[in-house]
Design a protein around this motif. Structure first.
Motif, mmCIF file in Angstrom:
data_model
loop_
_atom_site.group_PDB
_atom_site.id
_atom_site.type_symbol
_atom_site.label_atom_id
_atom_site.label_comp_id
_atom_site.label_asym_id
_atom_site.label_seq_id
_atom_site.Cartn_x
_atom_site.Cartn_y
_atom_site.Cartn_z
ATOM 1 N N ASP A 50 105.297 46.426 -23.764
ATOM 2 C CA ASP A 50 106.593 46.109 -23.970
ATOM 3 C C ASP A 50 107.798 47.327 -23.563
ATOM 4 O O ASP A 50 108.914 46.950 -23.612
ATOM 5 C CB ASP A 50 107.113 44.994 -24.554
ATOM 6 C CG ASP A 50 108.545 43.919 -24.023
ATOM 7 O OD1 ASP A 50 108.492 43.859 -22.990
ATOM 8 O OD2 ASP A 50 109.079 43.827 -24.791
ATOM 9 N N ASN A 51 107.410 46.807 -22.544
ATOM 10 C CA ASN A 51 108.412 48.483 -21.652
ATOM 11 C C ASN A 51 108.510 48.502 -19.595
ATOM 12 O O ASN A 51 107.018 48.923 -19.374
ATOM 13 C CB ASN A 51 108.010 49.830 -21.985
ATOM 14 C CG ASN A 51 108.987 51.014 -21.440
ATOM 15 O OD1 ASN A 51 109.174 51.353 -20.930
ATOM 16 N ND2 ASN A 51 109.437 51.585 -22.674
ATOM 17 N N TYR A 52 109.306 48.550 -19.323
ATOM 18 C CA TYR A 52 109.457 48.212 -17.620
ATOM 19 C C TYR A 52 109.105 49.155 -16.775
ATOM 20 O O TYR A 52 108.230 49.044 -16.192
ATOM 21 C CB TYR A 52 111.001 48.007 -17.780
ATOM 22 C CG TYR A 52 111.031 48.015 -15.692
ATOM 23 C CD1 TYR A 52 110.571 46.853 -15.748
ATOM 24 C CD2 TYR A 52 111.210 49.135 -15.169
ATOM 25 C CE1 TYR A 52 110.857 46.837 -13.721
ATOM 26 C CE2 TYR A 52 111.929 49.095 -14.165
ATOM 27 C CZ TYR A 52 111.493 47.765 -13.388
ATOM 28 O OH TYR A 52 111.274 48.065 -11.918
ATOM 29 N N ILE A 55 105.565 49.970 -15.523
ATOM 30 C CA ILE A 55 104.493 49.159 -14.602
ATOM 31 C C ILE A 55 104.577 49.470 -13.846
ATOM 32 O O ILE A 55 103.306 49.927 -12.717
ATOM 33 C CB ILE A 55 105.608 48.038 -14.147
ATOM 34 C CG1 ILE A 55 105.696 47.128 -14.935
ATOM 35 C CG2 ILE A 55 105.333 47.133 -13.018
ATOM 36 C CD1 ILE A 55 107.285 46.242 -14.954
ATOM 37 N N SER A 56 105.006 51.361 -13.863
ATOM 38 C CA SER A 56 104.520 52.176 -12.982
ATOM 39 C C SER A 56 103.174 53.057 -12.545
ATOM 40 O O SER A 56 102.915 53.691 -11.804
ATOM 41 C CB SER A 56 105.563 53.438 -13.139
ATOM 42 O OG SER A 56 106.016 54.043 -14.351
ATOM 43 N N THR A 236 109.837 53.159 -11.701
ATOM 44 C CA THR A 236 108.651 52.320 -11.258
ATOM 45 C C THR A 236 108.875 51.523 -9.469
ATOM 46 O O THR A 236 108.146 51.157 -9.190
ATOM 47 C CB THR A 236 108.953 51.019 -12.238
ATOM 48 O OG1 THR A 236 109.018 51.027 -13.711
ATOM 49 C CG2 THR A 236 108.027 49.652 -11.811
ATOM 50 N N GLU A 237 110.027 51.706 -9.006
ATOM 51 C CA GLU A 237 110.629 50.973 -7.357
ATOM 52 C C GLU A 237 110.344 52.283 -6.557
ATOM 53 O O GLU A 237 109.159 51.756 -5.418
ATOM 54 C CB GLU A 237 112.574 50.646 -7.734
ATOM 55 C CG GLU A 237 112.669 49.779 -8.664
ATOM 56 C CD GLU A 237 114.336 49.752 -9.027
ATOM 57 O OE1 GLU A 237 115.374 48.658 -9.207
ATOM 58 O OE2 GLU A 237 114.973 50.895 -8.213
#
Length: 421
Positions: A50-52, A55-56, A236-237
């Protein structure tokens, strides 16, 4: 004792490390007699992913797939060849520098070795290089993948250590450049001793044409790393934008990428990412169990009897991790050692967690190139037919050079934290 025995048994019979960590955690809970801990197990498992920032990982993997399928790697090799291919041992330098450029996009050692070995080893063999050396050098070039940003291992460490992903990625820049420079010195010395061949010198017009063709491919690492450094995007972006950039270059500039290839690329990326993310989830449970069992505290008490200062501790960690890295691959090695060693490093010796992370990752990556596992050597062997054992012997100078860098990084933390924060 029961938990340790089960862990060793599962490892010996070849149970995947993610399942091994989960089963061992469950055995520990049963052995402790506190069955209420099972109620918290699903929460810890979900909390691990549960860590943004995680996603990378699939995005960075997808960049590598698109880059390879779109012919971007070939353009990078051609450009490097145009400038340094005429030096003595020029193809060896090309191999290394192309690996450095590719690693700034790919971030995975094994994937990088598989790609570069297919392209560089046959070319070097045709020009008179020993196949074993060529394959071994490619494997060491793959070592740059998990160090120069982006790096999947740094993302995993940042989640385990609860440090910013961007800072962790940027921390690999100086060590990655230093490692490349040290490897270049090794190539120069070996080129002089073994009289490596020189390549053909390109004219300025040919060089200009090659650079013009390769220029858009260089925008990919610039977009990824530059946007993170400038604070325009988080990792991630930046990875998402990098995927789009790699697709545009591969499809519309080079033209090698087909829409039909995309489903296969997505599937391969998903499978690899799922393996890594399950490891991270299992690590969260394993770390929770370790803390409950006071393992870090007990290890800390022992370490303080051996290491009296931060430098001694870091040198001891180097030895421990090099041994662990010879039998356990990178991400599983992180997952098993960071929960134990990081609290000791930060709380007992006051070591910066980012500095510690760089040293840990490079140690475990060096395990990719050390018997008996030597995963990168086995990947290079599968592609080229060279024998892993001979590769290790032929490239021993690169191993010792890597160890020298680890000592320098352990003594001078500024080398790791220069771009971080």
């Amino acid at each position: 004792m029961v938990t340790t025995s089960v862990f060793l048994l599962l490892m010996l019979v070849g149970v995947p490390i993610g399942l091994c960590l989960m089963l061992v955690s469950m055995v520990y809970i049963l052995d402790s007699g506190n069955l209420l801990l099972f109620d918290s197990l699903p929460v810890q498992l979900f909390g691990g992913v549960d860590n943004y920032g995680l996603i990378s990982i699939p995005l960075f993997v997808l960049i590598g797939e698109v880059m390879n399928g779109g012919g971007i790697t070939r353009r990078i090799i051609d450009m490097t060849m145009a400038f340094i291919g005429s030096l003595r041992g020029g193809l060896a330098y090309v191999n290394l520098f192309a690996n450095m450029f590719v690693s700034s996009i790919l971030g995975s050692a094994t994937a990088q070795v598989a790609i570069m070995a297919q392209m560089m080893v046959p070319e070097m063999e045709k020009k008179g290089y020993d196949k074993t050396f060529a394959a071994g050098l490619t494997a060491y070039g793959g070592m740059l993948g998990p160090i120069i940003p982006p790096s999947i291992m740094f993302v995993v460490y940042s989640v385990l250590a609860q440090v910013p992903v961007a800072d962790m990625l940027m921390a690999g820049m100086v060590p990655g450049i230093l490692l490349t420079a040290i490897f270049c010195v090794m190539i120069a010395l070996m080129g002089f001793v073994y009289d490596y061949p020189k390549g053909e010198k390109q004219t300025i017009r040919v060089r200009a044409k090659i650079v013009l063709n390769a220029l858009p491919t260089l925008l990919i690492p610039v977009i990824i790393v530059g946007s993170i450094l400038a604070g325009i995007a988080n990792p991630t972006e930046a990875a998402a934008v990098g995927v789009v950039a790699a697709f545009v270059v591969g499809r519309y500039w080079i033209g090698d990428l087909s829409y039909r290839d995309i489903p296969k690329m997505l599937l391969r990326s998903a499978v690899y990412s799922a393996v890594v993310l399950f490891l991270v989830a299992a690590a969260a449970v394993f770390s929770w169990v370790l803390v409950y069992g006071m393992v870090p505290q007990n290890v800390a008490a022992w370490v303080q009897t051996v290491a009296s200062d931060p430098i001694t501790f870091m040198l001891l960690v180097n030895v421990i991790l090099l041994v662990i890295g010879t039998v356990i691959d990178g991400a599983p090695g992180l997952i098993m050692t960071v929960p134990i060693l990081l609290p000791i490093a930060t709380e007992v010796y006051g070591i910066d967690p980012i500095h510690f992370g760089v040293v840990v990752v490079i140690n475990l990556v060096l395990g990719f190139l050390s018997p008996p596992v030597g995963l990168c050597f086995f990947v290079a062997s599968a592609v080229t037919g060279a024998k892993p054992g001979k590769m290790f012997i032929v490239t021993l100078p690169f191993f010792f050079a890597s160890c020298v860098l680890l000592v320098l990084l352990s003594i001078f933390p500024q080398l790791s934290t220069f771009f971080a924060g």
